[in-house]
Design a protein around this motif. Structure first.
Motif, PDB file in Angstrom:
ATOM      1  N   ARG A 179      -9.278 -18.060  19.727  1.00  0.00           N
ATOM      2  CA  ARG A 179      -8.598 -16.772  19.784  1.00  0.00           C
ATOM      3  C   ARG A 179      -8.816 -16.038  18.462  1.00  0.00           C
ATOM      4  O   ARG A 179      -8.794 -16.660  17.405  1.00  0.00           O
ATOM      5  CB  ARG A 179      -7.102 -16.961  20.059  1.00  0.00           C
ATOM      6  N   ALA A 180      -9.016 -14.736  18.570  1.00  0.00           N
ATOM      7  CA  ALA A 180      -9.243 -13.910  17.382  1.00  0.00           C
ATOM      8  C   ALA A 180      -8.077 -12.953  17.195  1.00  0.00           C
ATOM      9  O   ALA A 180      -7.524 -12.434  18.175  1.00  0.00           O
ATOM     10  CB  ALA A 180     -10.553 -13.131  17.533  1.00  0.00           C
ATOM     11  N   TYR A 181      -7.717 -12.729  15.927  1.00  0.00           N
ATOM     12  CA  TYR A 181      -6.577 -11.878  15.614  1.00  0.00           C
ATOM     13  C   TYR A 181      -6.923 -10.913  14.478  1.00  0.00           C
ATOM     14  O   TYR A 181      -7.761 -11.212  13.628  1.00  0.00           O
ATOM     15  CB  TYR A 181      -5.371 -12.722  15.172  1.00  0.00           C
ATOM     16  N   GLU A 182      -6.250  -9.764  14.476  1.00  0.00           N
ATOM     17  CA  GLU A 182      -6.344  -8.826  13.360  1.00  0.00           C
ATOM     18  C   GLU A 182      -4.956  -8.286  13.064  1.00  0.00           C
ATOM     19  O   GLU A 182      -4.114  -8.171  13.956  1.00  0.00           O
ATOM     20  CB  GLU A 182      -7.305  -7.682  13.696  1.00  0.00           C
ATOM     21  N   ARG A 183      -4.742  -7.961  11.798  1.00  0.00           N
ATOM     22  CA  ARG A 183      -3.424  -7.432  11.417  1.00  0.00           C
ATOM     23  C   ARG A 183      -3.279  -5.986  11.886  1.00  0.00           C
ATOM     24  O   ARG A 183      -4.205  -5.189  11.763  1.00  0.00           O
ATOM     25  CB  ARG A 183      -3.240  -7.505   9.902  1.00  0.00           C
ATOM     26  N   ASN A 184      -2.100  -5.679  12.428  1.00  0.00           N
ATOM     27  CA  ASN A 184      -1.837  -4.298  12.824  1.00  0.00           C
ATOM     28  C   ASN A 184      -1.198  -3.544  11.671  1.00  0.00           C
ATOM     29  O   ASN A 184      -1.091  -4.052  10.549  1.00  0.00           O
ATOM     30  CB  ASN A 184      -0.953  -4.254  14.080  1.00  0.00           C
ATOM     31  N   ALA A 185      -0.751  -2.318  11.929  1.00  0.00           N
ATOM     32  CA  ALA A 185      -0.195  -1.471  10.874  1.00  0.00           C
ATOM     33  C   ALA A 185       1.073  -2.069  10.255  1.00  0.00           C
ATOM     34  O   ALA A 185       1.406  -1.760   9.105  1.00  0.00           O
ATOM     35  CB  ALA A 185       0.098  -0.077  11.428  1.00  0.00           C
ATOM     36  N   ASP A 186       1.761  -2.934  11.015  1.00  0.00           N
ATOM     37  CA  ASP A 186       2.989  -3.562  10.508  1.00  0.00           C
ATOM     38  C   ASP A 186       2.719  -4.845   9.745  1.00  0.00           C
ATOM     39  O   ASP A 186       3.645  -5.480   9.247  1.00  0.00           O
ATOM     40  CB  ASP A 186       3.946  -3.851  11.670  1.00  0.00           C
ATOM     41  N   GLY A 187       1.446  -5.242   9.679  1.00  0.00           N
ATOM     42  CA  GLY A 187       1.099  -6.460   8.964  1.00  0.00           C
ATOM     43  C   GLY A 187       1.172  -7.712   9.804  1.00  0.00           C
ATOM     44  O   GLY A 187       0.984  -8.824   9.290  1.00  0.00           O
ATOM     45  N   ASP A 188       1.464  -7.568  11.103  1.00  0.00           N
ATOM     46  CA  ASP A 188       1.527  -8.723  11.998  1.00  0.00           C
ATOM     47  C   ASP A 188       0.169  -8.938  12.651  1.00  0.00           C
ATOM     48  O   ASP A 188      -0.581  -7.986  12.919  1.00  0.00           O
ATOM     49  CB  ASP A 188       2.578  -8.503  13.085  1.00  0.00           C
ATOM     50  N   PHE A 189      -0.153 -10.191  12.949  1.00  0.00           N
ATOM     51  CA  PHE A 189      -1.404 -10.496  13.623  1.00  0.00           C
ATOM     52  C   PHE A 189      -1.292 -10.166  15.111  1.00  0.00           C
ATOM     53  O   PHE A 189      -0.324 -10.540  15.776  1.00  0.00           O
ATOM     54  CB  PHE A 189      -1.775 -11.971  13.447  1.00  0.00           C
ATOM     55  N   GLN A 190      -2.275  -9.470  15.603  1.00  0.00           N
ATOM     56  CA  GLN A 190      -2.333  -9.096  17.010  1.00  0.00           C
ATOM     57  C   GLN A 190      -3.625  -9.632  17.602  1.00  0.00           C
ATOM     58  O   GLN A 190      -4.710  -9.483  17.022  1.00  0.00           O
ATOM     59  CB  GLN A 190      -2.277  -7.576  17.160  1.00  0.00           C
ATOM     60  N   ALA A 191      -3.522 -10.271  18.761  1.00  0.00           N
ATOM     61  CA  ALA A 191      -4.695 -10.873  19.386  1.00  0.00           C
ATOM     62  C   ALA A 191      -5.682  -9.802  19.821  1.00  0.00           C
ATOM     63  O   ALA A 191      -5.299  -8.750  20.333  1.00  0.00           O
ATOM     64  CB  ALA A 191      -4.284 -11.727  20.583  1.00  0.00           C
TER      65      ALA A 191
END
Length: 204
Positions: A184-196
């Motif tokens: 699974r790959a994730y990136e940080r969103n504008a809130d700093g949380d990882f989103q798949a």
């Protein structure tokens, strides 16, 4: 039908019959073309995703071996879950290995020992633990023991000798019958949380 030659100018309908194209309504031909085009695109994407999956696993395995070589170790494959982070911490790739386990006949021994404990403990008002233990051995809709609940019994710090023997029997009854690996790959969103980063067609 597999060996039949379709006559020129005919189509095969859903019942396996040869139908002359000039007898097929234009809207039916248009519908058929649309379905064929969409399915062809899905099949191409499916093949690309499969190739991407194989390459991703191979790349991760190769990197793990490369990293291990710095310490003179040859791992020869990934045995557990690992997480790879980008240098800036905004991206991560997670490889998870999910094992499928079953219990052998020793689970019945564990159940017998636990039943003995429960029979005695009911007189000492340990009702909550009795419920937890009984629920652990209930089967799911497919008739299988719920492994997570059974293994969870080992978290209880109980010193009763029969309970300890039951927990040992549970541990020794575990049989790994297969495993599946997921990436699974994730990136940080504008809130700093990882989103798949999803590859689910319905979710994009």
């Amino acid at each position: 039908m597999k060996n039949d030659v379709i006559p020129e100018g005919c189509r095969v309908d859903a019942k396996g019959r040869f139908v002359p194209e000039d007898m097929i309504k234009p809207i039916d031909l248009t519908r058929d073309s649309l379905v064929q085009e969409i399915i062809a695109g899905f099949q191409e994407d499916h093949a690309r995703l499969r190739a991407r999956k194989v390459k991703t696993f191979n790349d991760i395995y190769a990197f793990v071996d490369l990293s291990a070589q710095e310490y003179g170790v040859n791992i020869g494959g990934v045995k557990g879950n690992i997480t790879l982070m980008s240098f800036d911490g905004k991206l991560k790739v997670v490889l998870q290995v999910q094992e499928t386990i079953r219990f052998d006949e020793r689970l019945q021994t564990a159940k017998k020992l636990i039943d003995e404990c429960l029979t005695e403990w009911k007189e000492n008002a340990r009702a909550e633990l009795c419920i937890i233990a009984n629920d652990a051995f209930k089967v799911d809709r497919a008739g299988n023991i719920r492994t997570g609940q059974v293994l969870g019994l080992r978290r209880h710090a109980i010193k009763d000798e029969r309970w300890l023997r039951a927990m040992q029997a549970i541990a020794e009854a575990v049989q790994v019958v297969g495993s599946k690996s997921y990436v699974r790959a994730y990136e940080r969103n504008a809130d700093g949380d990882f989103q798949a980063i999803t590859l689910d067609f319905a979710a994009v």
